[in-house]
Structures are given as structure tokens and as C-alpha cells.
Design a protein around this motif. Sequence first.
Motif, PDB file in Angstrom:
ATOM      1  N   ASN A  32       0.807  -1.224   0.000  1.00 14.37           N
ATOM      2  CA  ASN A  32       0.000   0.000   0.000  1.00 14.37           C
ATOM      3  C   ASN A  32       0.839   1.273   0.000  1.00 14.37           C
ATOM      4  O   ASN A  32       0.291   2.371  -0.084  1.00 14.37           O
ATOM      5  CB  ASN A  32      -0.951   0.012   1.205  1.00 14.37           C
ATOM      6  N   TRP A  40       0.576   5.688  -7.585  1.00 14.42           N
ATOM      7  CA  TRP A  40      -0.239   4.573  -7.129  1.00 14.42           C
ATOM      8  C   TRP A  40       0.623   3.593  -6.353  1.00 14.42           C
ATOM      9  O   TRP A  40       1.797   3.392  -6.669  1.00 14.42           O
ATOM     10  CB  TRP A  40      -0.851   3.827  -8.305  1.00 14.42           C
ATOM     11  N   GLN A  44      -2.886  -0.583  -5.783  1.00 17.65           N
ATOM     12  CA  GLN A  44      -3.711   0.250  -6.665  1.00 17.65           C
ATOM     13  C   GLN A  44      -3.443  -0.093  -8.137  1.00 17.65           C
ATOM     14  O   GLN A  44      -4.367  -0.138  -8.944  1.00 17.65           O
ATOM     15  CB  GLN A  44      -3.451   1.732  -6.411  1.00 17.65           C
ATOM     16  N   GLU A  47      -5.297  -3.292  -8.742  1.00 16.35           N
ATOM     17  CA  GLU A  47      -6.740  -3.055  -8.815  1.00 16.35           C
ATOM     18  C   GLU A  47      -7.108  -2.483 -10.190  1.00 16.35           C
ATOM     19  O   GLU A  47      -8.080  -2.917 -10.819  1.00 16.35           O
ATOM     20  CB  GLU A  47      -7.196  -2.105  -7.709  1.00 16.35           C
ATOM     21  N   HIS A  48      -6.328  -1.540 -10.671  1.00 21.71           N
ATOM     22  CA  HIS A  48      -6.551  -0.962 -11.997  1.00 21.71           C
ATOM     23  C   HIS A  48      -6.450  -2.046 -13.072  1.00 21.71           C
ATOM     24  O   HIS A  48      -7.301  -2.137 -13.965  1.00 21.71           O
ATOM     25  CB  HIS A  48      -5.528   0.153 -12.247  1.00 21.71           C
ATOM     26  N   PRO A 107      -8.120   3.455  -9.456  1.00 27.39           N
ATOM     27  CA  PRO A 107      -8.261   2.636  -8.245  1.00 27.39           C
ATOM     28  C   PRO A 107      -8.721   3.457  -7.049  1.00 27.39           C
ATOM     29  O   PRO A 107      -8.601   4.682  -7.030  1.00 27.39           O
ATOM     30  CB  PRO A 107      -6.850   2.083  -8.030  1.00 27.39           C
ATOM     31  N   SER A 108      -9.222   2.750  -6.051  1.00 29.03           N
ATOM     32  CA  SER A 108      -9.687   3.428  -4.839  1.00 29.03           C
ATOM     33  C   SER A 108      -8.495   4.087  -4.142  1.00 29.03           C
ATOM     34  O   SER A 108      -7.357   3.652  -4.272  1.00 29.03           O
ATOM     35  CB  SER A 108     -10.388   2.439  -3.913  1.00 29.03           C
ATOM     36  N   GLN A 109      -8.783   5.124  -3.418  1.00 29.37           N
ATOM     37  CA  GLN A 109      -7.729   5.877  -2.733  1.00 29.37           C
ATOM     38  C   GLN A 109      -7.476   5.367  -1.320  1.00 29.37           C
ATOM     39  O   GLN A 109      -6.563   5.801  -0.650  1.00 29.37           O
ATOM     40  CB  GLN A 109      -8.085   7.370  -2.711  1.00 29.37           C
TER      41      GLN A 109
END
Length: 182
Positions: A32, A40, A44, A47-48, A107-109
Motif C-alpha cells: 500500500n 499509485w 492500486q 486493482e486498476h 483505483p480506490s484511494q
Amino acid sequence: MQINSIPVILAQDRSTTERVEAMLTLSDDVLNAKASAESWSALQCVEHMTFVAAWYLKTFQRIADKKQRDTFWTQYSPLTKVWNSMYLSFLDPDNMKKLKAPSRAIPSQSTLSKDILTKYLHVVKELEKTIMAIPEQTLRTTVIASPIAKFITLDAFIGVQAVIMHNERHTRQAERAVKAAS
């Protein structure tokens, strides 16, 4: 980096998949971590990749199930051949130029869990299985709209290369994020 054989393309993706799978051994903190507020994290990136691979999976499932329908644009676009080469040059993993992700692929933050790695691995396994079920000649003669931008039309064979190159590009980005965090 145009490749002329589905087995060669998928072998390249297996290498990318193995590198993502290796990330399962890393800590959540490392996965993370971000080099900067604008960059990112490794999760992330994955996830993308999962979003984009899932979009392509839906397209290739329709082709495999013989449910892909030509639209006027995919049938008559005069730009398919132009987009075929441009699209691959944009996604070339060696091209370090940063591209803006479509809003629905950002992606989510928040902090992500390693579950996204498992989800990605599942999606790419299904993607490979689906692609292998489609005769290569069908991939070469079917025109699809890009799942990213519907006005972009591509040969489905180029779409296979595009998703694989996209995965490689962002796997490298994830590896750089991990390296920066370590």
C-alpha cells in the motif's frame, strides 16, 4: 511490440501473472506504500489492472459465446487499422510516458487488501481460458470497440495484445512501487 501468435502472447502474460503472484508474500504496508501522493501503490496498480482485464474478459466471453454483435461503428470504422498500431504504442510497457486512466478505472484511494491480488489472478486465469477457446482466425477477423473508449475500434487479436501489454506495463509500475517502499 506486435506479436503474431496467441500462445506467445499468453506466455508473456503468464510471466506477468507470476510476478503479481509473488506479491502475495509481501506485507500490506509495502503493497500500500506510495512513492508520492500522486503515484499509485502496488495494490492500486493491480486493482486498476483487474478493472481493465475484467472489461476485456467480458468482450472476449461474448466472442467465445458467439454473442458479439457488430455495431455500425465496429463494422464500418475507417480507423480500425490506425487504432490497432496506435493503441499498442500507447500501451507498450517500455513507453514510460504516463497516461491518464479513465475515471472508471481509477483505483480506490483507500488502503487495499491483498484480496485484490487474488481477484486479479482469478480474472487473468479466466481471461486466458476464454482467449484460448476462441479460434485465432476469429480473433483476427473480429473488430471490437475498446472497453476503455468505445470510439476506438480494434481487431480482437490486437485487443488480446493490448490487455497483456497493459498488464505488463502496470506490473512494472507495481514493482517500482514495491521497490520504493522497501
